[in-house]
Design an enzyme around this catalytic site. Structure first.
Site, PDB file in Angstrom:
ATOM      1  N   ASP A 107      -0.437   4.454   0.792  1.00  0.00           N
ATOM      2  CA  ASP A 107      -0.866   5.486   1.729  1.00  0.00           C
ATOM      3  C   ASP A 107      -0.127   5.310   3.051  1.00  0.00           C
ATOM      4  OD1 ASP A 107      -2.379   3.058   2.220  1.00  0.00           O
ATOM      5  OD2 ASP A 107      -3.634   4.238   3.579  1.00  0.00           O
ATOM      6  N   ASP A 147       6.658   1.459   6.092  1.00  0.00           N
ATOM      7  CA  ASP A 147       5.258   1.037   6.055  1.00  0.00           C
ATOM      8  C   ASP A 147       4.458   1.960   5.165  1.00  0.00           C
ATOM      9  OD1 ASP A 147       2.817  -0.109   6.646  1.00  0.00           O
ATOM     10  OD2 ASP A 147       2.660   0.799   8.635  1.00  0.00           O
ATOM     11  N   GLU A 206      -5.006   1.578   2.940  1.00  0.00           N
ATOM     12  CA  GLU A 206      -4.873   0.553   3.979  1.00  0.00           C
ATOM     13  C   GLU A 206      -4.850   1.174   5.365  1.00  0.00           C
ATOM     14  OE1 GLU A 206      -3.013  -2.240   6.790  1.00  0.00           O
ATOM     15  OE2 GLU A 206      -2.272  -0.282   6.159  1.00  0.00           O
ATOM     16  N   GLU A 207      -4.179   2.317   5.503  1.00  0.00           N
ATOM     17  CA  GLU A 207      -4.081   2.956   6.817  1.00  0.00           C
ATOM     18  C   GLU A 207      -5.401   3.595   7.252  1.00  0.00           C
ATOM     19  OE1 GLU A 207      -1.713   2.256   8.507  1.00  0.00           O
ATOM     20  OE2 GLU A 207       0.187   2.222   7.424  1.00  0.00           O
ATOM     21  N   HIS A 214       4.305   3.858  12.082  1.00  0.00           N
ATOM     22  CA  HIS A 214       3.228   4.649  12.685  1.00  0.00           C
ATOM     23  C   HIS A 214       3.746   5.644  13.723  1.00  0.00           C
ATOM     24  CE1 HIS A 214      -0.299   1.679  11.682  1.00  0.00           C
ATOM     25  NE2 HIS A 214       0.618   1.714  10.716  1.00  0.00           N
ATOM     26  N   HIS A 273       0.845  -1.197   0.000  1.00  0.00           N
ATOM     27  CA  HIS A 273       0.000   0.000   0.000  1.00  0.00           C
ATOM     28  C   HIS A 273       0.877   1.244   0.000  1.00  0.00           C
ATOM     29  CE1 HIS A 273       0.457   1.029   4.348  1.00  0.00           C
ATOM     30  NE2 HIS A 273       0.492  -0.281   4.533  1.00  0.00           N
TER      31      HIS A 273
END
Length: 475
Positions: free
Chosen positions: A112, A143, A178-179, A446, A110
């Site tokens: 995003d 990520d 996805e996030e 994150h 992903h």
């Protein structure tokens, strides 16, 4: 003169792939850096044009490989109560048909990213890729834009070694939200079912055991997240005039939230299950303390003798991830009438996410203090997943990871969640799903100062190239 054996031919091809990956690594790092510069946060309140720019950039990189028959940027309607038919963020879909009976592999990642959070906590600007030591820092550097870079670099390496004569079918699927809960993912799968169909699905969005030892993910917890609003007053009032007599929402919220955990931090909600089908390895206390960042004197949940991997992989957890309340800077002598919190629960493999959410909801309603009023909204549930380790693709992936890293693979659970995998299982029940990754214990996904270890990136690219090479030769 000795005849050329399949083993000798395979060894030469592996050596050529390693050389191609090494020579192509600067390009992969440059492309990853370019993607990190695009602030593709998919959450509400952030500019969706950045997510669209990220998708366009990845589509151009996919076209530049010269591998794919088709490369498109596509959107699908969001589903669920929050969707309302609105289109989700753009995804990239690139396809190449299999030749001569070879299998087709879907490569998922992903593009995003999470919001950057407090920029003051970053040692370098979050969207300016910065190299310090052997790590590239920036939001999304690992990520999961490193997952995108890994797929593209592995394809380029295999293309170079085969002289462009690829036989394996390829589906490159780079999601854009996805996030933000993959809210258009189910409808995207239905709309593009035929083009996405694959024998093997590689989800490059997970962790590795260390920077020198790979892991392949065999279990993922589910999730149940929601907003809880606690109200006690019709309006704010002076804390000096009414404090000590009128209960404010902060008092009620704190007392209610405290009932979710036992004194040792373990969850205190009846109905949340623990999975006991796989033995978890030992997590040395000093390593756990270092990797988790525990401050001196802080005790881990469950006490000093708890099974840390067992708790993180196979047990439930409840976390308050956000609170809407007056900040300390804006604090006044006021009784707050309403407080809103975001609660995120991780659900053990084997328990439906809806069942776990219902257990937490029952607990909250049964423990409301002082007659406060509560409401629950923005529920977001995702299912846990257990990987089928009996298939030939899993064996091929373990062999490729072992060769690519030069170390034995650890079969590991992950405490995090990738809820869309349950959608992949539903739509493509015959596909073998592999969950790999480019992260390591110090990636800090994150969090501020997220980074990608470049040695891990190189080994991840090589391992995926070796896996694609195996599939390219498999009938």
């Amino acid at each position: 003169m000795a005849s050329d054996t399949p083993a000798a031919g395979g060894a030469r091809r592996a050596a050529a792939l390693e050389e191609a990956v090494l020579s192509g690594l600067p390009t992969a790092i440059a492309q990853l850096s370019g993607l990190v510069r695009i602030p593709s946060v998919s959450w509400d309140g952030y500019d969706p044009a950045s997510v669209a720019a990220s998708a366009s950039a990845i589509a151009e990189l996919a076209r530049a490989t010269g591998v794919f028959d088709s490369v498109e940027v596509l959107r699908a309607p969001m589903t669920g109560p929050e969707g309302g038919g609105e289109l989700g963020h753009p995804a990239v879909l690139a396809t190449r048909a299999a030749r001569n009976g070879r299998p087709t592999v879907m490569l998922y990642a992903h593009h995003d990213v999470q919001p950057q959070g407090d920029e003051a906590l970053w040692e370098s600007p979050p969207f300016e890729p910065t190299l310090r030591g052997d790590r590239l820092y920036g939001r999304g550097a690992s990520d999961d834009k490193a997952g995108v870079a890994t797929h593209l670099a592995a394809i380029r390496a295999l293309q170079e070694v085969t002289g462009g004569d690829l036989q394996v079918g390829l589906v490159l699927f780079i999601e854009g939200e996805e996030e933000f809960g993959s809210r258009s993912f189910p409808s995207f799968l239905e709309q593009q079912r035929e083009r996405l169909a694959a024998d093997v699905i590689v989800v490059a969005d997970s962790d590795n055991w260390s920077t020198t030892v790979p892991s392949v993910t065999v279990s993922l917890r589910g999730n149940a997240a929601f907003n809880l609003t606690v109200s006690t007053l019709d309006h704010a009032v002076h804390s000096g005039m009414f404090g000590g007599a009128a209960p404010d929402a902060m008092l009620a919220a704190i007392r209610l939230l405290a009932t979710l955990w036992n004194a040792d931090g373990t969850v205190a909600v009846d109905g949340l299950a623990t999975f006991d089908g796989i033995d978890a390895p030992d997590f040395p206390a000093d390593r756990f303390r270092e990797e988790s960042g525990l401050l001196d004197g802080v005790q881990p949940i469950g006490g000093p003798d708890g099974s840390r991997y067992g708790q993180m992989w196979f047990g439930p957890s409840i976390t308050v991830t956000g609170i809407d309340a007056p900040s300390v800077r804006d604090a006044s002598n006021t009784l707050v009438p309403t407080v809103r919190v975001r609660i995120s629960s991780r659900v053990a493999p084997g328990q439906p996410a809806g069942e776990a959410f219902a257990a937490i909801e029952r607990h909250l309603h049964a423990n409301v203090p002082l007659g406060a009023q509560i409401s629950i909204a923005d529920v977001d549930n995702g299912e846990a997943f257990l990987v089928d380790t009996s298939g030939w693709a899993f064996a091929d992936a373990k062999a490729a990871l072992t060769d690519g890293w030069g170390a034995e693979v650890v079969e590991a659970g992950i405490g995090g969640s990738i809820p869309f995998i349950s959608d992949l299982v539903r739509v493509f029940p015959e596909a073998q799903i592999l969950v790999t990754g480019v992260e390591d214990p110090d990636t800090r996904a994150h969090s501020p100062n997220e980074s990608q270890h470049l040695g891990v990136l190189r080994r991840a690219i090589l391992s995926e190239a070796l896996l694609l090479s195996r599939l390219d030769e498999r009938s």
